[in-house]
Scaffold this motif. Structure first.
Motif, PDB file in Angstrom:
ATOM      1  N   LEU A  71      77.245 -10.103  -9.588  1.00  0.00           N
ATOM      2  CA  LEU A  71      76.526  -9.776 -10.809  1.00  0.00           C
ATOM      3  C   LEU A  71      77.286  -8.691 -11.553  1.00  0.00           C
ATOM      4  N   THR A  72      77.108  -8.668 -12.851  1.00  0.00           N
ATOM      5  CA  THR A  72      77.664  -7.566 -13.629  1.00  0.00           C
ATOM      6  C   THR A  72      76.822  -6.316 -13.386  1.00  0.00           C
ATOM      7  N   HIS A  87      73.301 -15.599 -19.276  1.00  0.00           N
ATOM      8  CA  HIS A  87      74.490 -15.664 -18.436  1.00  0.00           C
ATOM      9  C   HIS A  87      74.118 -15.496 -16.956  1.00  0.00           C
ATOM     10  N   ALA A  88      72.915 -15.924 -16.595  1.00  0.00           N
ATOM     11  CA  ALA A  88      72.485 -15.825 -15.202  1.00  0.00           C
ATOM     12  C   ALA A  88      73.470 -16.568 -14.302  1.00  0.00           C
ATOM     13  N   PRO A 103      68.047 -21.162 -16.543  1.00  0.00           N
ATOM     14  CA  PRO A 103      67.289 -22.348 -16.144  1.00  0.00           C
ATOM     15  C   PRO A 103      66.308 -22.060 -15.011  1.00  0.00           C
ATOM     16  N   HIS A 104      65.640 -23.104 -14.586  1.00  0.00           N
ATOM     17  CA  HIS A 104      64.665 -23.019 -13.509  1.00  0.00           C
ATOM     18  C   HIS A 104      65.281 -22.341 -12.290  1.00  0.00           C
ATOM     19  N   ALA A 105      64.565 -21.378 -11.725  1.00  0.00           N
ATOM     20  CA  ALA A 105      64.930 -20.660 -10.499  1.00  0.00           C
ATOM     21  C   ALA A 105      66.010 -19.612 -10.693  1.00  0.00           C
ATOM     22  N   SER A 106      66.536 -19.445 -11.927  1.00  0.00           N
ATOM     23  CA  SER A 106      67.657 -18.515 -12.091  1.00  0.00           C
ATOM     24  C   SER A 106      67.252 -17.061 -11.945  1.00  0.00           C
ATOM     25  N   GLU A 107      65.953 -16.750 -11.955  1.00  0.00           N
ATOM     26  CA  GLU A 107      65.520 -15.367 -11.744  1.00  0.00           C
ATOM     27  C   GLU A 107      65.530 -14.973 -10.271  1.00  0.00           C
TER      28      GLU A 107
END
Length: 520
Positions: free
Chosen positions: A456-457, A422-423, A438-442
């Protein structure tokens, strides 16, 4: 437009579409006012004071690569005597519109930004993280990454770097010293600046971690393999940029042979009217930046078989011929979903009927498409997630596992998989299917992208704090473990999700890595 062109164009654009960011938790207050004017060997700079940290933006680490210095190795910046304003970022390197609104045509772009906690000082140095942005080697800017949470929570100094992009960073031409590697040379110049100057900002020049994501991760791989980077950094962090990607996969590898780069350079010269010029390089140096940007390919890579990068980084890693520093490496659970969603939205549905042709467009080698369709069957009309799994497994998850294993045979390695399904989304609009991680979600868990608020939660905030703790402890001691976080073993992959930071040994099986390794 061919399916491959759609995919590579979307690939270059994905990181550039990071248009939103999330807000930081309240920072700690400084014990006493910290100096905002710092003297470097080139001259004094005046930054900006914030709550608990300072920023110094737009500091030149090399001369403007203009005129005769276009397509030349970076030269030292001219010194200055008056205090230089460093309260706002300098121009991004030339690139099409995307992450940088309106793009950029300003070649005077070899600048970096320093974020330092107030606790750091010349008598109290802190570890340093040098961040290389992603963007397919064609887009991005160091100033897009607001690093104040990492600096304060992790008690580290963070340096974000601009480096030459696109054809201006990676043009190759016969008789041109530095062909195909000017952007990598810029990164090394920035690292030399850090070794020389970061002490004045409270950084410890003996503890420098080189980190990057996507093209920035590929850049870290290249610097690990580059003899010229010896002694410029002490640890490495590679996010979603595996060192052992393969040229027969749908994404371009992290580098290409010099011969391939020279062919692309000749094509560019012809497109801008310099192909038949008596002095092609002189002609190219007169071409306006906007025309070069319009003529360049949508994806770019550094060239190997060059003085700066003698061998392919994949071969260097495989052969153990790389700088032996501790490494933290990982990828995201659903790396390919962003590309798959974009391709579906561009009018390319993935159904049981279209699936064989879609696969064949990206895996044209004899027999590969049939094997992939058998391994990843599509049974319904919404096959986008299956396509995303193929992209993610083939180009990220399995090469990352391979890279990590090869590097771990030589040096300490910590491996992770970011798995917040759930990013927060990185792009606007509603995707055709849930993207997961997905890509780059971190990235928003480590940086405030563009300095913009992001929601963000509470659990996601805790994950962000945990990740910053791991990353910055690794920069401090070469070991990410600490007393307040789950233990990270070098024998497993750490799965990073809200309230679920656990070791796993099933990553390779989950991503069909035995299949991809056998496919070749």
């Amino acid at each position: 437009m061919s399916m491959h062109r759609v995919m590579t164009t979307l690939g270059c654009a994905l990181t550039a579409m990071l248009a939103t960011a999330w807000s930081a938790a309240p920072p700690t207050q400084p014990a006493r006012p910290a100096a905002t004017t710092v003297r470097t060997h080139d001259g004094p700079v005046r930054g900006a004071a914030h709550d608990g940290y300072r920023t110094f933006e737009g500091i030149p680490y090399a001369a403007p690569p203009t005129g005769d210095l276009r397509w030349a190795p970076p030269h030292r910046a001219a010194p200055w005597s008056a205090v230089r304003d460093a309260t706002r970022p300098a121009s991004a390197c030339p690139q099409p519109a995307g992450e940088v609104p309106g793009g950029s045509t300003d070649e005077d772009c070899l600048h970096l930004n320093v974020t330092t906690p107030d606790s750091a000082g010349p008598g109290n140095p802190r570890p340093v993280i040098v961040w290389l942005h992603g963007g397919g080697f064609t887009s991005g800017a160091g100033s897009s990454y607001d690093a104040h949470r990492m600096a304060i929570r992790g008690d580290v100094v963070v340096v974000t770097v601009n480096y030459r992009l696109g054809a201006l960073g990676y043009l190759a031409h016969s008789g041109l010293p530095g062909s195909g590697t000017f952007g990598l040379a810029d990164q090394q110049a920035a690292l030399r600046w850090v070794r020389s100057e970061i002490g004045a900002f409270g950084g410890d020049a003996r503890r420098v971690t080189l980190a990057g994501e996507s093209a920035g991760g590929y850049s870290v791989c290249a610097q690990l393999a580059s003899p010229a980077a010896a002694g410029l950094f002490d640890r490495a962090i590679i996010e979603s940029g595996p060192c052992t990607g393969r040229s027969d996969r749908p994404f371009a590898p992290s580098s290409v042979p010099l011969s391939t780069a020279r062919t692309a350079g000749a094509d560019l010269a012809a497109k801008v009217g310099c192909g038949s010029a008596r002095d092609a390089l002189a002609c190219l140096r007169r071409v306006p930046v906007s025309r070069l940007l319009a003529a360049q390919e949508g994806d770019q890579q550094p060239a190997y078989a060059t003085p700066l990068l003698p061998v392919d980084p994949a071969a260097a890693i495989t052969g153990g011929r790389f700088h032996h520093v501790p490494v933290l490496i990982g990828a995201n659970h659903d790396e390919g979903n962003g590309w798959a969603a974009g391709i579906v939205q561009a009018g390319n549905p993935v159904t049981p009927g279209t699936w064989p042709d879609v696969v064949a467009a990206f895996f044209p080698a004899p027999g590969q498409a049939k094997a992939i369709v058998h391994e990843y069957p599509v049974h319904r009309t919404d096959g986008g997630p299956v396509f995303g799994a193929v992209i993610g497994d083939a180009d990220f998850a399995c090469p990352t596992a391979e890279s990590g294993g090869l590097i771990a045979a030589q040096v300490p390695v910590w491996r992770y998989e970011f798995a917040d399904e759930h990013a927060p989304p990185l792009t606007s609009g509603t995707p055709p299917f849930p993207l997961g991680a997905p890509h780059a979600s971190e990235l928003p868990y480590l940086f405030d992208l563009g300095g913009r608020p992001r929601v963000l939660t509470a659990a996601q905030h805790r994950l962000a704090a945990t990740m910053i703790g791991y990353w910055t402890r690794f920069a401090r001691t070469a070991d990410p473990n600490g007393p307040s976080s789950p233990h990270w073993s070098r024998r497993t992959v750490l799965s990073l999700a809200p309230d679920h930071v656990v070791p796993t040994v099933t990553t390779s099986a989950r991503h069909h890595c035995a299949f991809w390794n056998a496919l070749g």
